[in-house]
Design a protein around this motif. Structure first.
Motif, PDB file in Angstrom:
ATOM      1  N   ALA A 133       6.327  13.043  -3.324  1.00 43.58           N
ATOM      2  CA  ALA A 133       5.223  13.997  -3.254  1.00 43.58           C
ATOM      3  C   ALA A 133       3.962  13.367  -3.834  1.00 43.58           C
ATOM      4  O   ALA A 133       4.025  12.598  -4.788  1.00 43.58           O
ATOM      5  CB  ALA A 133       5.579  15.266  -4.026  1.00 43.58           C
ATOM      6  N   VAL A 134       2.812  13.697  -3.236  1.00 41.79           N
ATOM      7  CA  VAL A 134       1.522  13.230  -3.745  1.00 41.79           C
ATOM      8  C   VAL A 134       0.597  14.434  -3.916  1.00 41.79           C
ATOM      9  O   VAL A 134       0.721  15.437  -3.200  1.00 41.79           O
ATOM     10  CB  VAL A 134       0.872  12.159  -2.837  1.00 41.79           C
ATOM     11  CG1 VAL A 134       1.760  10.940  -2.712  1.00 41.79           C
ATOM     12  CG2 VAL A 134       0.536  12.701  -1.473  1.00 41.79           C
ATOM     13  N   HIS A 179       0.841  -1.188   0.000  1.00 45.62           N
ATOM     14  CA  HIS A 179       0.000   0.000   0.000  1.00 45.62           C
ATOM     15  C   HIS A 179       0.880   1.243   0.000  1.00 45.62           C
ATOM     16  O   HIS A 179       2.093   1.162   0.171  1.00 45.62           O
ATOM     17  CB  HIS A 179      -0.974   0.017   1.186  1.00 45.62           C
ATOM     18  CG  HIS A 179      -0.336  -0.017   2.536  1.00 45.62           C
ATOM     19  ND1 HIS A 179      -0.359  -1.123   3.350  1.00 45.62           N
ATOM     20  CD2 HIS A 179       0.349   0.925   3.234  1.00 45.62           C
ATOM     21  CE1 HIS A 179       0.265  -0.868   4.483  1.00 45.62           C
ATOM     22  NE2 HIS A 179       0.710   0.382   4.437  1.00 45.62           N
ATOM     23  N   VAL A 180       0.246   2.372  -0.209  1.00 51.33           N
ATOM     24  CA  VAL A 180       0.919   3.649  -0.100  1.00 51.33           C
ATOM     25  C   VAL A 180       0.367   4.330   1.150  1.00 51.33           C
ATOM     26  O   VAL A 180      -0.849   4.458   1.305  1.00 51.33           O
ATOM     27  CB  VAL A 180       0.682   4.533  -1.343  1.00 51.33           C
ATOM     28  CG1 VAL A 180       1.268   5.930  -1.135  1.00 51.33           C
ATOM     29  CG2 VAL A 180       1.291   3.882  -2.580  1.00 51.33           C
ATOM     30  N   MET A 181       1.279   4.703   2.052  1.00 48.89           N
ATOM     31  CA  MET A 181       0.894   5.507   3.200  1.00 48.89           C
ATOM     32  C   MET A 181       1.141   6.957   2.810  1.00 48.89           C
ATOM     33  O   MET A 181       2.238   7.314   2.391  1.00 48.89           O
ATOM     34  CB  MET A 181       1.724   5.175   4.442  1.00 48.89           C
ATOM     35  CG  MET A 181       1.296   6.000   5.653  1.00 48.89           C
ATOM     36  SD  MET A 181       2.286   5.694   7.131  1.00 48.89           S
ATOM     37  CE  MET A 181       3.725   6.690   6.758  1.00 48.89           C
ATOM     38  N   THR A 182       0.107   7.768   2.905  1.00 51.11           N
ATOM     39  CA  THR A 182       0.248   9.183   2.588  1.00 51.11           C
ATOM     40  C   THR A 182       0.015   9.993   3.849  1.00 51.11           C
ATOM     41  O   THR A 182      -0.665   9.550   4.781  1.00 51.11           O
ATOM     42  CB  THR A 182      -0.748   9.622   1.498  1.00 51.11           C
ATOM     43  OG1 THR A 182      -2.077   9.377   1.951  1.00 51.11           O
ATOM     44  CG2 THR A 182      -0.498   8.881   0.197  1.00 51.11           C
ATOM     45  N   ALA A 183       0.577  11.190   3.848  1.00 49.47           N
ATOM     46  CA  ALA A 183       0.412  12.056   5.017  1.00 49.47           C
ATOM     47  C   ALA A 183       0.613  13.504   4.611  1.00 49.47           C
ATOM     48  O   ALA A 183       1.347  13.812   3.670  1.00 49.47           O
ATOM     49  CB  ALA A 183       1.419  11.672   6.101  1.00 49.47           C
ATOM     50  N   LYS A 184      -0.056  14.361   5.340  1.00 50.00           N
ATOM     51  CA  LYS A 184       0.158  15.797   5.203  1.00 50.00           C
ATOM     52  C   LYS A 184       1.051  16.210   6.366  1.00 50.00           C
ATOM     53  O   LYS A 184       0.738  15.933   7.529  1.00 50.00           O
ATOM     54  CB  LYS A 184      -1.172  16.540   5.252  1.00 50.00           C
ATOM     55  CG  LYS A 184      -1.065  18.014   4.954  1.00 50.00           C
ATOM     56  CD  LYS A 184      -2.447  18.616   4.845  1.00 50.00           C
ATOM     57  CE  LYS A 184      -2.368  20.034   4.329  1.00 50.00           C
ATOM     58  NZ  LYS A 184      -3.730  20.590   4.171  1.00 50.00           N
ATOM     59  N   THR A 185       2.155  16.850   6.052  1.00 46.22           N
ATOM     60  CA  THR A 185       3.103  17.256   7.095  1.00 46.22           C
ATOM     61  C   THR A 185       2.589  18.499   7.828  1.00 46.22           C
ATOM     62  O   THR A 185       1.638  19.152   7.374  1.00 46.22           O
ATOM     63  CB  THR A 185       4.489  17.566   6.499  1.00 46.22           C
ATOM     64  OG1 THR A 185       4.381  18.759   5.703  1.00 46.22           O
ATOM     65  CG2 THR A 185       5.010  16.404   5.654  1.00 46.22           C
ATOM     66  N   GLN A 186       3.232  18.829   8.921  1.00 45.24           N
ATOM     67  CA  GLN A 186       2.878  20.037   9.663  1.00 45.24           C
ATOM     68  C   GLN A 186       3.029  21.275   8.775  1.00 45.24           C
ATOM     69  O   GLN A 186       2.310  22.255   8.939  1.00 45.24           O
ATOM     70  CB  GLN A 186       3.766  20.171  10.911  1.00 45.24           C
ATOM     71  CG  GLN A 186       3.590  19.072  11.930  1.00 45.24           C
ATOM     72  CD  GLN A 186       2.272  19.130  12.681  1.00 45.24           C
ATOM     73  OE1 GLN A 186       1.505  20.065  12.575  1.00 45.24           O
ATOM     74  NE2 GLN A 186       2.002  18.100  13.465  1.00 45.24           N
ATOM     75  N   ALA A 187       3.971  21.229   7.823  1.00 48.47           N
ATOM     76  CA  ALA A 187       4.207  22.355   6.911  1.00 48.47           C
ATOM     77  C   ALA A 187       3.215  22.381   5.753  1.00 48.47           C
ATOM     78  O   ALA A 187       3.230  23.304   4.935  1.00 48.47           O
ATOM     79  CB  ALA A 187       5.632  22.295   6.368  1.00 48.47           C
ATOM     80  N   GLY A 188       2.366  21.368   5.640  1.00 50.45           N
ATOM     81  CA  GLY A 188       1.362  21.326   4.590  1.00 50.45           C
ATOM     82  C   GLY A 188       1.761  20.542   3.355  1.00 50.45           C
ATOM     83  O   GLY A 188       0.981  20.452   2.402  1.00 50.45           O
ATOM     84  N   ASP A 189       2.960  19.962   3.347  1.00 53.33           N
ATOM     85  CA  ASP A 189       3.379  19.126   2.214  1.00 53.33           C
ATOM     86  C   ASP A 189       2.638  17.801   2.256  1.00 53.33           C
ATOM     87  O   ASP A 189       2.405  17.244   3.331  1.00 53.33           O
ATOM     88  CB  ASP A 189       4.886  18.860   2.264  1.00 53.33           C
ATOM     89  CG  ASP A 189       5.711  20.126   2.160  1.00 53.33           C
ATOM     90  OD1 ASP A 189       5.322  21.041   1.398  1.00 53.33           O
ATOM     91  OD2 ASP A 189       6.740  20.214   2.854  1.00 53.33           O
ATOM     92  N   MET A 190       2.280  17.283   1.087  1.00 57.72           N
ATOM     93  CA  MET A 190       1.639  15.972   1.017  1.00 57.72           C
ATOM     94  C   MET A 190       2.642  14.990   0.435  1.00 57.72           C
ATOM     95  O   MET A 190       3.167  15.197  -0.660  1.00 57.72           O
ATOM     96  CB  MET A 190       0.360  16.050   0.194  1.00 57.72           C
ATOM     97  CG  MET A 190      -0.687  16.916   0.884  1.00 57.72           C
ATOM     98  SD  MET A 190      -2.364  16.779   0.244  1.00 57.72           S
ATOM     99  CE  MET A 190      -2.167  17.176  -1.463  1.00 57.72           C
ATOM    100  N   VAL A 191       2.904  13.923   1.202  1.00 59.21           N
ATOM    101  CA  VAL A 191       3.939  12.967   0.843  1.00 59.21           C
ATOM    102  C   VAL A 191       3.410  11.542   0.982  1.00 59.21           C
ATOM    103  O   VAL A 191       2.399  11.300   1.627  1.00 59.21           O
ATOM    104  CB  VAL A 191       5.203  13.154   1.727  1.00 59.21           C
ATOM    105  CG1 VAL A 191       5.858  14.506   1.465  1.00 59.21           C
ATOM    106  CG2 VAL A 191       4.865  13.010   3.204  1.00 59.21           C
ATOM    107  N   GLY A 192       4.125  10.611   0.363  1.00 62.71           N
ATOM    108  CA  GLY A 192       3.742   9.211   0.438  1.00 62.71           C
ATOM    109  C   GLY A 192       4.959   8.312   0.510  1.00 62.71           C
ATOM    110  O   GLY A 192       6.073   8.718   0.163  1.00 62.71           O
ATOM    111  N   TRP A 193       4.721   7.102   0.982  1.00 59.19           N
ATOM    112  CA  TRP A 193       5.740   6.062   1.060  1.00 59.19           C
ATOM    113  C   TRP A 193       5.118   4.765   0.581  1.00 59.19           C
ATOM    114  O   TRP A 193       4.012   4.408   0.990  1.00 59.19           O
ATOM    115  CB  TRP A 193       6.220   5.837   2.493  1.00 59.19           C
ATOM    116  CG  TRP A 193       6.934   6.978   3.111  1.00 59.19           C
ATOM    117  CD1 TRP A 193       8.285   7.183   3.154  1.00 59.19           C
ATOM    118  CD2 TRP A 193       6.355   8.075   3.829  1.00 59.19           C
ATOM    119  NE1 TRP A 193       8.571   8.341   3.832  1.00 59.19           N
ATOM    120  CE2 TRP A 193       7.404   8.907   4.252  1.00 59.19           C
ATOM    121  CE3 TRP A 193       5.043   8.435   4.135  1.00 59.19           C
ATOM    122  CZ2 TRP A 193       7.182  10.076   4.970  1.00 59.19           C
ATOM    123  CZ3 TRP A 193       4.817   9.608   4.848  1.00 59.19           C
ATOM    124  CH2 TRP A 193       5.890  10.398   5.247  1.00 59.19           C
ATOM    125  N   ALA A 194       5.826   4.028  -0.260  1.00 60.20           N
ATOM    126  CA  ALA A 194       5.380   2.688  -0.660  1.00 60.20           C
ATOM    127  C   ALA A 194       5.772   1.722   0.459  1.00 60.20           C
ATOM    128  O   ALA A 194       6.906   1.745   0.935  1.00 60.20           O
ATOM    129  CB  ALA A 194       6.035   2.284  -1.971  1.00 60.20           C
TER     130      ALA A 194
END
Length: 133
Positions: free
Chosen positions: A121-122, A80-95
């Motif tokens: 980035a996502v 799966h891809v885990m996605t998250a919005k950082t405290q700074a507002g960036d949206m990122v993902g990890w496989a």
């Protein structure tokens, strides 16, 4: 294995996405162990709580998407891809790839393979796909 045993995996990750650690813990057998490739530690549920709390505190929004699951003896392999919005507002993902063992409808072990340096980035937290797939 019942065809519904994979539902406990969905509930576990929904709990993480929603910041509901009580829901996560309800999916784990008392003897459950969680291993991460990035630190090589095997933790029980109580030992895993600080990491899960840090995930929730560090990322105000989280999601798990692009789920692909295959049955194995006693459980499932799930990508799966885990996605998250950082405290700074960036949206990122990890496989991520997990090997999940299930007994009596509860998770007894999760082996998690994640390259934390492999973040990308996502554009949408709920519709990200693993690069190259």
């Amino acid at each position: 294995m019942s065809e519904h045993d994979g539902e406990v995996i969905d509930r576990f990750y929904a709990g993480l996405a929603n910041g509901d650690l009580t829901a996560c813990l309800a999916c784990l057998a008392p003897e459950a162990l969680i291993w991460h490739c990035f630190d090589g530690l095997v933790l029980d549920a109580e030992g895993s709580l600080p990491g899960w709390q840090a995930l929730i505190a560090g990322f105000p929004q989280r999601a798990f998407c692009d789920v692909r699951r295959s049955p194995i003896a006693g459980g499932y392999v799930q990508q799966h891809v885990m996605t998250a919005k950082t405290q700074a507002g960036d949206m990122v993902g990890w496989a991520i790839c997990v090997v999940v063992k299930i007994k009596n409808g509860l998770i007894t072990r999760i082996d998690e393979y994640i390259d934390r340096a492999g973040k990308f980035a996502v554009a949408d937290l709920t519709k990200a796909v693993a690069p190259g797939l």
